[in-house]
Design a protein around this motif. Structure first.
Motif, PDB file in Angstrom:
ATOM      1  N   ALA A 235      50.614  23.410  10.330  1.00 29.50           N
ATOM      2  CA  ALA A 235      50.291  21.868  11.422  1.00 29.50           C
ATOM      3  C   ALA A 235      48.888  22.988  11.780  1.00 29.50           C
ATOM      4  N   LEU A 236      48.209  24.294  12.028  1.00 25.27           N
ATOM      5  CA  LEU A 236      47.393  25.015  12.122  1.00 25.27           C
ATOM      6  C   LEU A 236      45.885  25.517  11.508  1.00 25.27           C
ATOM      7  N   ALA A 237      46.817  24.677   9.746  1.00 23.04           N
ATOM      8  CA  ALA A 237      45.661  24.946   8.861  1.00 23.04           C
ATOM      9  C   ALA A 237      45.039  23.509   8.873  1.00 23.04           C
ATOM     10  N   ARG A 238      45.588  22.306   9.338  1.00 26.97           N
ATOM     11  CA  ARG A 238      45.209  20.860   9.206  1.00 26.97           C
ATOM     12  C   ARG A 238      44.522  21.555   9.982  1.00 26.97           C
ATOM     13  N   ALA A 239      44.963  21.775  11.809  1.00 25.61           N
ATOM     14  CA  ALA A 239      43.542  21.737  12.448  1.00 25.61           C
ATOM     15  C   ALA A 239      42.611  21.964  12.357  1.00 25.61           C
ATOM     16  N   MET A 240      43.009  23.441  11.419  1.00 25.89           N
ATOM     17  CA  MET A 240      41.610  23.836  10.500  1.00 25.89           C
ATOM     18  C   MET A 240      40.354  23.480   9.816  1.00 25.89           C
ATOM     19  N   VAL A 241      41.631  22.735   8.692  1.00 28.82           N
ATOM     20  CA  VAL A 241      40.749  21.857   8.288  1.00 28.82           C
ATOM     21  C   VAL A 241      40.287  20.554   8.742  1.00 28.82           C
ATOM     22  N   ALA A 242      40.739  20.191   9.921  1.00 26.95           N
ATOM     23  CA  ALA A 242      40.252  19.136  10.276  1.00 26.95           C
ATOM     24  C   ALA A 242      38.926  19.296  11.386  1.00 26.95           C
ATOM     25  N   VAL A 243      38.977  20.253  12.438  1.00 24.64           N
ATOM     26  CA  VAL A 243      37.769  20.840  12.757  1.00 24.64           C
ATOM     27  C   VAL A 243      36.589  20.957  11.724  1.00 24.64           C
ATOM     28  N   TYR A 244      36.731  21.802  10.894  1.00 18.22           N
ATOM     29  CA  TYR A 244      35.419  22.590  10.739  1.00 18.22           C
ATOM     30  C   TYR A 244      35.007  21.583   9.682  1.00 18.22           C
ATOM     31  N   GLY A 245      36.339  20.090   9.696  1.00 18.22           N
ATOM     32  CA  GLY A 245      36.094  18.992   8.675  1.00 18.22           C
ATOM     33  C   GLY A 245      35.133  18.424   9.317  1.00 18.22           C
ATOM     34  N   SER A 246      34.747  18.244  10.903  1.00 18.70           N
ATOM     35  CA  SER A 246      34.055  17.266  11.190  1.00 18.70           C
ATOM     36  C   SER A 246      32.917  17.686  11.976  1.00 18.70           C
ATOM     37  N   TYR A 247      33.205  19.273  11.479  1.00 19.65           N
ATOM     38  CA  TYR A 247      31.523  19.911  11.785  1.00 19.65           C
ATOM     39  C   TYR A 247      30.380  19.710  11.231  1.00 19.65           C
ATOM     40  N   LEU A 248      30.980  18.676  10.005  1.00 19.72           N
ATOM     41  CA  LEU A 248      29.993  18.205   8.942  1.00 19.72           C
ATOM     42  C   LEU A 248      29.415  16.659   9.089  1.00 19.72           C
ATOM     43  N   ALA A 249      29.758  16.484   9.852  1.00 18.91           N
ATOM     44  CA  ALA A 249      28.870  15.159  10.434  1.00 18.91           C
ATOM     45  C   ALA A 249      27.606  15.117  10.659  1.00 18.91           C
ATOM     46  N   PRO A 250      26.823  14.227   9.038  1.00 16.16           N
ATOM     47  CA  PRO A 250      25.869  14.020   9.845  1.00 16.16           C
ATOM     48  C   PRO A 250      24.658  14.746  10.964  1.00 16.16           C
ATOM     49  N   MET A 251      23.126  15.296  10.937  1.00 13.45           N
ATOM     50  CA  MET A 251      23.120  15.113  12.038  1.00 13.45           C
ATOM     51  C   MET A 251      21.506  14.974  11.396  1.00 13.45           C
ATOM     52  N   GLU A 252      20.799  14.251  12.584  1.00 14.47           N
ATOM     53  CA  GLU A 252      19.454  13.317  12.351  1.00 14.47           C
ATOM     54  C   GLU A 252      18.737  14.524  12.549  1.00 14.47           C
ATOM     55  N   ASN A 253      18.579  15.793  13.011  1.00 10.91           N
ATOM     56  CA  ASN A 253      17.860  16.594  13.805  1.00 10.91           C
ATOM     57  C   ASN A 253      18.696  17.733  14.633  1.00 10.91           C
ATOM     58  N   SER A 254      17.839  19.211  14.775  1.00  3.09           N
ATOM     59  CA  SER A 254      18.498  20.457  15.371  1.00  3.09           C
ATOM     60  C   SER A 254      18.155  20.460  16.522  1.00  3.09           C
ATOM     61  N   ASP A 255      18.434  19.262  16.975  1.00  2.24           N
ATOM     62  CA  ASP A 255      18.693  19.197  18.351  1.00  2.24           C
ATOM     63  C   ASP A 255      19.596  19.381  18.942  1.00  2.24           C
ATOM     64  N   GLY A 256      21.192  19.761  18.582  1.00  4.92           N
ATOM     65  CA  GLY A 256      22.213  20.235  18.504  1.00  4.92           C
ATOM     66  C   GLY A 256      22.046  21.213  18.528  1.00  4.92           C
TER      67      GLY A 256
END
Length: 357
Positions: A235-256
């Motif tokens: 369950a921890l490993a699943r959470a790790m993959v989910a959260v860090y996978g979400s950080y791969l969402a495309p960015m349009e610019n460097s503002d964030g």
């Protein structure tokens, strides 16, 4: 956090977060260009990158103890003095530009402690690492990434990332969750200068090498992958993959990214953490907060206890410069508060670019 370098590999962090959710190409991280990733100007109003009103951000951040400041003076019960520094796992120029008081304490330290010491201690250790132990599932495991029940967008982003770094998109079904997590800890924005310019943690280790200061790794370099691959920690490993996978969402610019760097420079660590939690909710839906909390219970809270245990003898001796990801510092289970419960006096050392509240 993070970040990674595997100093950055154990990043906290989640610090690089933020972007605009959009369809990602399956072939590569095409959105992660030098133009998008480069932060050359700090954000004037970083809170504008959050969907939460400024007052709500500040109110939530105020509930987190020790959320302001990234440099702290530690005085042991016997009077020995050491220093605690919250790192940012990035090679951005604002992050590498360490304040003079921090540089002075690094260079005069008796010992430097970092989350890990990634330097191989023997030829045998180096050769073992080349085999990438723990990265792959057993042959014929029958695992399919879809079995994790994560949003399809996350699988698309991760597959694209694996393709971009040479693993191939289909490896998402053959890598162990620990191995996959190790890969995801490296941000696409770190691709351009990896192996050329160090992230902040590696820069601190380089300064220690120049000054001939011993480096203390607070945990083994392979601890994370072994822990995530243990059957009891699925369950921890699943959470790790989910959260860090979400950080791969495309960015349009460097503002964030600029917003989080600005908050870090200003010492507003808790505010950055609140923004990160909000991002997880937006990217992962209703399950996001639970996944984020499960991950932080281990990645931050449990490891904070372990870091202090590993550093305690050096703290009693004094002269230790202890650098861990900035998200490890705040909170009831943060390093600052845990040290105080053990009888240490921990005082914030304000820095010129930090805000004072």
């Amino acid at each position: 956090m993070t970040a990674r370098g595997l100093v950055g590999k154990l990043a906290l962090a989640a610090i690089w977060a933020a972007g605009v959710i959009a369809p990602a190409p399956l072939t590569a991280q095409d959105w992660a260009t030098p133009e998008v990733c480069d932060v050359s100007i700090l954000s004037e109003f970083p809170e504008a990158q959050s969907d939460l009103p400024l007052e709500q951000l500040q109110s939530a951040a105020a509930e987190i103890p020790n959320g302001q400041g990234k440099f702290w003076r530690i005085t042991a019960p016997n009077g020995a003095v050491s220093h605690l520094w919250g790192t940012f796992h990035s090679s951005n120029r604002f992050i590498l530009d360490l304040p003079d008081p921090v540089l002075a304490e690094i260079k005069s330290a008796r010992r430097v402690a970092l989350e890990i010491d990634p330097v191989y201690k023997s030829r045998a250790a180096y050769e073992r690492a080349l085999g990438q132990p723990g990265y792959f599932r057993p042959a014929g495991s029958g695992f399919d990434f879809g079995d994790l029940g994560l949003p399809d967008t996350v699988e698309t982003w991760i597959s694209a990332r694996l393709q971009a770094v040479g693993w191939g998109s289909s490896s998402i079904h053959y890598l162990s969750l620990g191995g996959l997590s190790e890969i995801l800890l490296w941000s696409p924005c770190d691709d351009f200068d990896a192996g050329v310019i160090p992230n902040q943690d590696s820069y601190i280790q380089t300064l220690a090498r120049i000054e001939n200061i011993p480096v203390l790794g607070l945990e083994p370099p392979n601890r994370l992958i072994r822990h995530l691959n243990h059957p009891d920690n699925h369950a921890l490993a699943r959470a790790m993959v989910a959260v860090y996978g979400s950080y791969l969402a495309p960015m349009e610019n460097s503002d964030g990214f600029a917003a989080h760097i600005t908050l870090y420079v200003q010492g507003k660590i808790a505010t950055s953490m609140v923004m990160d939690q909000e991002w997880t909710l937006n990217a992962l839906g209703n399950e996001g907060p639970a996944l984020h909390e499960r991950l932080n219970n281990y990645l931050l809270d449990q490891r904070n206890h372990d870091f202090i245990t590993a550093a305690e003898a050096a703290l009693q001796e004094g002269g230790l410069f202890m650098g861990v990801g900035a998200y490890h510092l705040p909170g009831h289970q943060g390093v600052v508060e845990l040290l105080r419960t053990k009888g240490y006096q921990v005082d914030r050392v304000p820095l010129p670019d930090e805000t004072t509240e």
